[in-house]
Design an enzyme around this catalytic site. Structure first.
Site, mmCIF file in Angstrom:
data_model
loop_
_atom_site.group_PDB
_atom_site.id
_atom_site.type_symbol
_atom_site.label_atom_id
_atom_site.label_comp_id
_atom_site.label_asym_id
_atom_site.label_seq_id
_atom_site.Cartn_x
_atom_site.Cartn_y
_atom_site.Cartn_z
ATOM 1 C CE LYS A 116 -2.488 -1.273 3.670
ATOM 2 N NZ LYS A 116 -3.603 -1.324 4.641
ATOM 3 C CG ASP B 39 -5.929 -3.373 7.752
ATOM 4 O OD1 ASP B 39 -5.461 -4.520 7.557
ATOM 5 O OD2 ASP B 39 -5.858 -2.467 6.906
HETATM 6 P P1 ADP Z 1 -6.649 2.868 4.311
HETATM 7 O O1 ADP Z 1 -6.959 1.754 3.424
HETATM 8 O O2 ADP Z 1 -5.536 3.698 3.832
HETATM 9 O O3 ADP Z 1 -6.555 2.485 5.718
HETATM 10 P P2 ADP Z 1 -9.208 3.913 3.631
HETATM 11 O O4 ADP Z 1 -9.958 2.697 3.859
HETATM 12 O O5 ADP Z 1 -9.854 5.190 4.071
HETATM 13 O O6 ADP Z 1 -7.809 3.908 4.310
HETATM 14 O O7 ADP Z 1 -8.918 4.012 2.088
HETATM 15 C C1 ADP Z 1 -8.381 5.163 1.529
HETATM 16 C C2 ADP Z 1 -8.406 5.005 0.041
HETATM 17 O O8 ADP Z 1 -9.749 4.982 -0.417
HETATM 18 C C3 ADP Z 1 -7.759 6.144 -0.681
HETATM 19 O O9 ADP Z 1 -6.433 5.802 -0.930
HETATM 20 C C4 ADP Z 1 -8.526 6.263 -1.939
HETATM 21 O O10 ADP Z 1 -7.888 5.507 -2.947
HETATM 22 C C5 ADP Z 1 -9.821 5.602 -1.663
HETATM 23 N N1 ADP Z 1 -10.911 6.567 -1.604
HETATM 24 C C6 ADP Z 1 -10.989 7.732 -0.942
HETATM 25 N N2 ADP Z 1 -12.165 8.316 -1.129
HETATM 26 C C7 ADP Z 1 -12.859 7.505 -1.920
HETATM 27 C C8 ADP Z 1 -14.157 7.553 -2.484
HETATM 28 N N3 ADP Z 1 -14.973 8.564 -2.272
HETATM 29 N N4 ADP Z 1 -14.534 6.529 -3.280
HETATM 30 C C9 ADP Z 1 -13.709 5.498 -3.529
HETATM 31 N N5 ADP Z 1 -12.493 5.411 -3.033
HETATM 32 C C10 ADP Z 1 -12.051 6.398 -2.237
#
Ligand code: ADP
Length: 914
Positions: A618, A654
């Protein structure tokens, strides 16, 4: 010749009369002051009326009364405008009964020209120019502002063909086509033809159109209810001389609109007054109930010629309109058109003149066989006669040809009649146009509507006063619209070629788009193969054999049972944030207090003093972490701070956290899934299947690390060149194959690479590459969510794309949408195939016919994308039909989950102690 004695008008009377022809100011204002038209006739003259001759004062009243009938007041015009608008909206909304007074037929023309259309096109026009058929050879140069005159030939359609069998009419058309082409010195290979068929049609595609009913004096048998494109294709085939592809069928209003040189803005209304009358305009597709389409615009043919509303048209219809309708080929139909269309204006004038002659007011009370026969006065005659300068002389000549003897005062009266009929037509037409403008203003939500209207047809071309009356009346009825009128070029022929060119271009582009997106559209077999490969990789991974799935034991042996209690501190390192949570698990539930820290990039990619981390994913690439025990790193780090005394009990990723946190609410939750920046899954496996951990009974949660699935090449068949591009540009080429097709970090990039490719093919953005689109990560995955959101108007999608410096047409917007859909659909389906493999394995592990299981899910892509979760669930239903799978979205997933893992570990430890 009848013998007529006439008293001359006084000079003042003549002056008042002479003021009038030409149409302005309106005739009736002056008619009130007309003195008397004194006529007297000797009895017994042959062909002349013998009874009821008016006395001198009667005759002026008769003329007045006659012409007064043609007066339409402003109030009446406004009522017509409002009624037509109401009917238009009912028809758009799909109201079936009572049937709306207009049809509002979609034409399948979805975009106005780019100005870059080019090539040679053949156009066949039927119904646009009365009783003739026109063939054109149109060359589009593809350069704005540059035009080449088309070659054209007109063929008169014999009356017996207009009223005979349909096949004869189409054979005639095919014959004219080849006669025209024979004489052309051009290369006639692979001809593309646009068919201008200007009759009310029910269109079901750009090249499929069923005639509803003949109008404008045509009545061929066996055509109504049939596809006219097919009839033409058949006739061309029977003719056999040329191979011609009929690409598009349009009516003359669409041709007029499309042929218009774009001015300040695009021309989005077409208005035709020729033999008949009609208009078309660009409507938002989502307002058109019959279309299953909620994006873009579509050109709607209003078909206002058939507008009928007894309430508002009734008071306007004169005795002459009724007489005309009775004698027409289609009594009761096209009542509005019969007051405006050129086919009828001459006829109305004739009926009025015959009436006045019969009442002794004109021509010494004499008629002639010609005056009494239908069709003897044509539109051309009306226009010539009402000409303010040369008109009087023409009246004499034209009427003399009809066998009438025209007195000095007759000429002027005839001119009034012509002007009255003509002015009424223009004002009614204006009321109808004002309804279309009101509709556009409403659907565009604009205060001031700036719009160009393309005008076409012989009434506009040959009678400029029609436009000036129309314009004046539109200004009166729709003062808030800023309308410019643009005369059509080449009588709409160029527009038909344009539609054909646009259709040909769109078809070619669509083909390229489909070809590009085809590898993203996975069928059942492909998805079932992914499921099977995933299953195989799982089994190998669990056995410790070479596999792209590591299948890591997490030492989490149970999901929560609800008896866990205590205070736990959790540290959550996600993709973008670092969170510290205090989790209090009590009989009353789970309470979380948290603090979020965002991770600076230099930390994420710097040195890693912070389980044994196997390798970063990631976008993390901190050094000195891979292969090290994270628990030790963390214990040491806490030791370095020496602030509090903490016991680090468990390290949880996670995915496991998500499963555990959902498991606290639903004991059936035995799978965890993350689709955020990256993607991963875990599930409860039988311990006996886990080679790396001794023990034959019980369960263990397995962290699949499924993002790496396919790194051994097993997904290569599904991978596109765009996936390869994204992989090459990533910080870990060749790794995380599955993740790179699914997760948030990559979907925007895949879309961006596809857009670049389509631009290079000229399919998108008129082939213009922009610097911004070439910038990595400029196209965010959240844009996919926004663009694919059903509630977002196309206008907002455009704004997103325009913010990227892309200048686009509405076709572009739709294509970008399709690209996004294809990419996110594949991602969701692959994810679903993975989940199907997992739940099927759990079911088989337990020897169950049917498994009911829940999947705890976290990740912003999964949660915020409008269709992702639905597509995952649908794929799982398809690929694991014997599992009933519920998806639970975790709230505060990983932190709470980490605390619960600890809580469960403590519970199990206490139980062992007891
Ligand atoms: P992580 O996986 O980093 O812990 P998240 O689950 O919040 O955190 O995922 C973040 C990712 O989701 C961002 O990198 C982006 O690619 C994607 N993302 C952010 N906003 C949206 C959205 N509105 N729709 C789809 N994907 C999104």
């Amino acid at each position: 010749m009848p013998h007529i004695e006439r008293e001359e008008l006084t000079p003042e009377e003549s002056d008042q009369l002479l003021l009038l022809p030409g149409g302005h100011p309106p005739l009736w204002n002056h008619m009130d002051s007309i003195g008397s038209v004194r006529l007297r006739q000797r009895e017994g003259a042959p062909g002349c009326s013998q009874e009821g001759l008016p006395c001198p004062s009667d005759s002026s009243e008769l003329v007045l009364e006659c012409l007064q009938q043609f007066k339409v007041t402003e109030t009446q015009l406004r009522q017509i405008q409002a009624s037509l608008l109401g009917s238009m909206e009912q028809a758009l909304g799909g109201q079936a009964s009572p049937a709306p007074a207009v049809q509002m037929l979609p034409t399948y023309v979805g975009s106005t020209p780019h100005g870059t259309e080019q090539g040679n096109f053949v156009v066949l026009e039927l119904g646009a120019t009365g009783a003739s058929l026109r063939v054109l050879w149109v060359t589009l140069l593809g350069i704005e502002g540059h035009r080449m005159e088309p070659r054209s030939q007109e063929f008169v359609i014999p009356p017996e063909v207009m009223l005979g069998p349909g096949q004869q009419l189409f054979d005639f058309a095919a014959h004219c086509l080849s006669e025209f082409l024979d004489a052309l010195p051009m290369d006639k290979e692979r001809l593309q033809l646009g068919f201008n068929f200007s009759f009310p049609c029910h269109q079901t595609g750009l090249d499929r159109s069923t005639l509803i009913s003949w109008t404008k004096g045509f009545r061929c048998s066996g055509v109504e209810g049939h596809d006219v494109v097919q009839l033409l294709r058949d006739a061309i085939k029977r003719q056999g001389a040329y191979s011609i592809d009929v690409v598009a069928v349009v009516n003359d209003t669409v041709g007029t609109m499309m042929g218009c040189e774009p001015g300040v803005g695009p021309c989005e209304v077409g208005l035709v007054v020729d033999t008949g009358t009609n208009a078309c305009y660009m409507e938002e597709a989502r307002h058109v109930a019959v279309l299953d389409e909620d994006r873009g615009r579509v050109c709607i043919s209003v078909e206002w010629g058939s507008f009928s509303d007894d309430g508002v048209l009734g008071p306007v219809l004169t005795t002459f309109d009724h007489a005309l309708d009775r004698e027409s080929l289609n009594p009761g139909a096209q009542r509005f058109e019969k007051m405006i269309g050129g086919l009828y204006l001459g006829e109305l004038v004739r009926l009025v003149l015959a009436h006045l002659a019969q009442r002794g007011v004109l021509f010494g009370g004499c008629t002639s066989p010609a005056l009494l026969s239908r069709g003897s006065i044509l539109l051309e005659h009306v226009a010539e006669m009402k000409d303010p300068l040369a008109g009087a002389a023409r009246v004499h000549a034209i009427l003399r040809d009809l066998g009438l003897s025209v007195g000095a005062s007759d000429a002027e009266l005839v001119q009034y009649v012509c002007a009255a009929v003509f002015t009424r037509a223009a004002r009614l037409c204006a009321a109808a146009l004002a309804a279309v403008l009101a509709r556009l203003q409403h659907s565009r939500e604009q205060q001031v509507l700036q719009i160009a209207v393309a005008t076409g047809g012989r009434v506009f071309e040959r009678h400029p006063s029609f436009l000036s009356i129309l314009q004046e009346t539109v200004m009166l009825l729709a003062p808030e619209c800023d309308v410019s009128f643009i005369p059509s070029v080449d009588g709409g022929g160029r527009g038909v070629a344009m539609v054909t060119a646009v259709a040909a271009r769109l078809a070619a582009h669509r083909h390229l788009l489909e070809e590009t997106l085809a590898p993203f559209r996975l069928d059942h077999e492909q998805l079932a193969a992914v499921r099977a490969q995933m299953r195989e990789a799982m089994v190998k991974g669990l056995r410790g054999e070479a596999s792209s799935l590591r299948m890591l034991p997490t030492y989490v042996r149970a999901t929560p049972d609800g008896t866990e209690r205590g205070d736990f501190l959790a540290l959550d390192l996600g993709g973008t944030n670092f969170r510290v949570l205090l989790v209090r698990v009590t009989a009353g539930g789970v309470k979380i207090t948290s603090q979020v820290y965002s991770i600076p990039e230099y930390v994420a990619q710097g040195s890693g003093q912070q389980g044994i981390l196997l390798n970063w994913t990631k976008g993390f690439n901190a050094s000195d972490c891979e292969g090290q025990d994270i628990v030790c790193l963390l214990r040491e780090a806490i030791g370095r701070r020496q602030a509090v005394e903490l016991n680090v009990v468990a390290i949880v990723n996670d995915t496991v956290g998500t499963m555990m946190s959902c498991g606290y609410e639903d004991p059936r939750c035995e799978v965890g899934l993350i689709v955020g920046t990256g993607t991963n899954a875990c599930y409860m496996e039988e311990l006996q299947n886990v080679a790396a951990v001794p023990g034959d009974s019980g369960h263990m949660c397995i962290n699949m690390e499924w993002g790496a699935f396919g790194d051994d090449g097993s997904l290569d068949l599904l991978r596109t060149c765009f996936d390869a591009n994204v992989d090459q540009a990533s910080i870990n080429p060749g790794k995380q194959s599955f993740e790179k097709m699914i997760s948030g970090m990559y979907l925007g990039e895949i879309v961006r690479h596809i857009l670049l490719h389509l631009t290079s093919l000229g399919v998108l953005f008129r082939g213009q590459q922009t610097q911004r689109l070439q910038t990595r990560d400029i196209f965010k995955t959240k844009f996919l969510s926004e663009i694919e959101s059903d509630s977002l108007a196309l206008r907002q999608v455009r704004t997103i794309l325009e913010d990227l410096g892309l200048s686009l047409t509405s076709d572009d917007t739709l294509m970008v949408l399709e690209v996004c859909q294809a990419v996110s659909q594949r991602a969701a389906q692959l994810c679903g195939a993975g989940v199907a493999a997992v739940v099927e394995k759990i079911r088989e592990n337990r020897g169950l016919e049917e498994l009911t299981v829940s999947v705890g899910v976290d990740g912003t892509l999964y949660k915020l994308h409008p269709h992702f979760s639905g597509l995952v669930a649908a794929t799982v239903r398809e690929l694991a039909p014997r599992c009933v799978v519920t998806f639970l979205q975790s709230e505060d997933g990983s932190g709470k989950g980490a605390a619960l893992v600890t809580a469960v570990a403590c519970r199990l430890a206490q139980m062992a102690h007891v």
